[in-house]
Scaffold this motif. Sequence first.
Motif, mmCIF file in Angstrom:
data_model
loop_
_atom_site.group_PDB
_atom_site.id
_atom_site.type_symbol
_atom_site.label_atom_id
_atom_site.label_comp_id
_atom_site.label_asym_id
_atom_site.label_seq_id
_atom_site.Cartn_x
_atom_site.Cartn_y
_atom_site.Cartn_z
ATOM 1 N N ARG A 225 -5.888 10.928 -1.250
ATOM 2 C CA ARG A 225 -7.063 10.179 -0.478
ATOM 3 C C ARG A 225 -6.075 8.944 -0.202
ATOM 4 O O ARG A 225 -6.343 8.097 0.568
ATOM 5 N N VAL A 226 -4.954 8.652 -1.217
ATOM 6 C CA VAL A 226 -4.432 7.235 -0.914
ATOM 7 C C VAL A 226 -3.210 7.377 -0.164
ATOM 8 O O VAL A 226 -2.487 8.217 0.024
ATOM 9 N N GLU A 227 -3.073 6.309 0.578
ATOM 10 C CA GLU A 227 -1.780 6.214 1.768
ATOM 11 C C GLU A 227 -0.570 6.736 1.032
ATOM 12 O O GLU A 227 -0.408 6.268 0.034
ATOM 13 N N SER B 107 0.870 -1.256 0.068
ATOM 14 C CA SER B 107 -0.059 -0.031 -0.023
ATOM 15 C C SER B 107 0.970 1.248 0.138
ATOM 16 O O SER B 107 1.755 1.300 0.809
ATOM 17 N N PRO B 108 0.572 2.219 -0.830
ATOM 18 C CA PRO B 108 -0.404 2.240 -1.973
ATOM 19 C C PRO B 108 -0.199 1.318 -3.029
ATOM 20 O O PRO B 108 1.177 0.883 -3.508
ATOM 21 N N THR B 109 -1.130 0.925 -3.948
ATOM 22 C CA THR B 109 -1.208 0.096 -4.998
ATOM 23 C C THR B 109 -2.218 0.088 -5.955
ATOM 24 O O THR B 109 -3.241 0.788 -5.588
ATOM 25 N N TYR B 110 -2.435 -0.486 -6.956
ATOM 26 C CA TYR B 110 -3.724 -0.671 -7.829
ATOM 27 C C TYR B 110 -4.683 -0.995 -6.959
ATOM 28 O O TYR B 110 -4.719 -1.871 -6.162
ATOM 29 N N GLY B 111 -5.871 -0.350 -7.160
ATOM 30 C CA GLY B 111 -7.092 -0.650 -6.269
ATOM 31 C C GLY B 111 -7.925 -1.783 -6.445
ATOM 32 O O GLY B 111 -8.620 -2.289 -5.711
ATOM 33 N N MET B 112 -7.802 -2.302 -7.661
ATOM 34 C CA MET B 112 -8.470 -3.598 -7.863
ATOM 35 C C MET B 112 -8.212 -5.059 -7.177
ATOM 36 O O MET B 112 -9.178 -5.795 -7.037
ATOM 37 N N ASN C 138 5.145 0.160 -9.827
ATOM 38 C CA ASN C 138 3.838 0.239 -8.835
ATOM 39 C C ASN C 138 3.096 1.223 -9.466
ATOM 40 O O ASN C 138 3.549 2.552 -9.821
ATOM 41 N N ASN C 139 1.630 1.168 -9.209
ATOM 42 C CA ASN C 139 0.756 2.460 -9.448
ATOM 43 C C ASN C 139 -0.095 2.700 -8.291
ATOM 44 O O ASN C 139 -0.583 1.577 -7.493
ATOM 45 N N PRO C 140 -0.027 3.798 -7.619
ATOM 46 C CA PRO C 140 0.426 4.965 -8.323
ATOM 47 C C PRO C 140 1.731 5.506 -8.329
ATOM 48 O O PRO C 140 2.000 6.714 -8.568
ATOM 49 N N THR C 141 2.735 4.922 -7.648
ATOM 50 C CA THR C 141 4.068 5.601 -7.168
ATOM 51 C C THR C 141 4.973 5.570 -8.299
ATOM 52 O O THR C 141 5.625 6.377 -8.559
#
Length: 345
Positions: A315-317, A99-104, A149-152
């Motif tokens: 809002r993403v960690e 975390s963070p990463t792709y939300g699915m 990684n998404n979104p980083t």
Amino acid sequence: MNLQALVRPNIWHLSPYSCARQEYSAGNATVFLDANESPYNPPLNRYPDPLQHRLKQAVEQIKGIPEACTFLGNGSDEAIDLVLRVFCEPGVDNVVAISPTYGMYEVCAHINNVEYRPVSLGAGFSLQSERVLAATDDHTKVIFLCSPNNPTGNTLERVEVDKLLARFSGIVVMDEAYSDFSSVRPYRLDLQAYPNLIVLNTLSKAWASAAIRLGMAFASEEIIELMNRVKYPYNISLPTQKEALAILQKEVQVKEWVQLILSERTRLMAAFARLPLCREVFPTEANFFLARVSEATKIYHYLIACGIVVRDRSRVELCADSLRITIGTPLENDALLDALRKYEA
């Protein structure tokens, strides 16, 4: 690895639906009266190849993975969902992800009633294998990783990933959707060394074909057979298979597109870093970058008013006041920069 011990018992013993086209094996038939299809409006009147043999052979030429070790899905999201359905008992098992990463990954886990355990990345969005392993228990069946990684945008440290592959007794999913933009060796080329590894790829990014929804999963023959057993019979439409075959013939063109995107990525990131509103631009190996700005949500809505859409990740960690920006054409990138130069806090 004891694969049977990881798979849900009902899936291990499942007899899959038998498609009419799977039962057909002769090569000289010209009259098809087996699948209750209309005889009119060819070729759309016929069901597509349920296992996409021709397309998988084309993928093999590009990706270097045997057809038997390849699963094709309706986007990578289908493969993610199938991993959960094959390996995770609802209400019992859990999965761990960075975390963070792709939300699915999280969405699919919740849809399947599987506990989702996020583990924060370290400094510089780095992977810390010990922290990930500490989040696992006897009911952890899958670890989800994404690199780049998404979104980083960063790639995960290989030594840390290797530790997880060696020490975790379950399945490790490595999502390499953005690997075509990275200089790092992709994990799909190391599948033989890791029987518990599943690698995801897609035609949506570098291959410029997001609209056709074609995702790939590469793994051992045994894992791919399980995914094929559970998938819906005709999951890849004939138009999608045709379009995928067409874009795979344009490998030289795709490589040129990738180089253009990488060149623009360097230019846009440098220009973005000079903007007064920019606080930090994070390193990336993808076709996007993450940037911390003065007022991300306000800037996001300002850009919307200018007709420019980026992604507000505030809002993403670990991503407070951050925007994720995809690399566009030179004209699109210039439009973004021009709008931001006119922005007034």
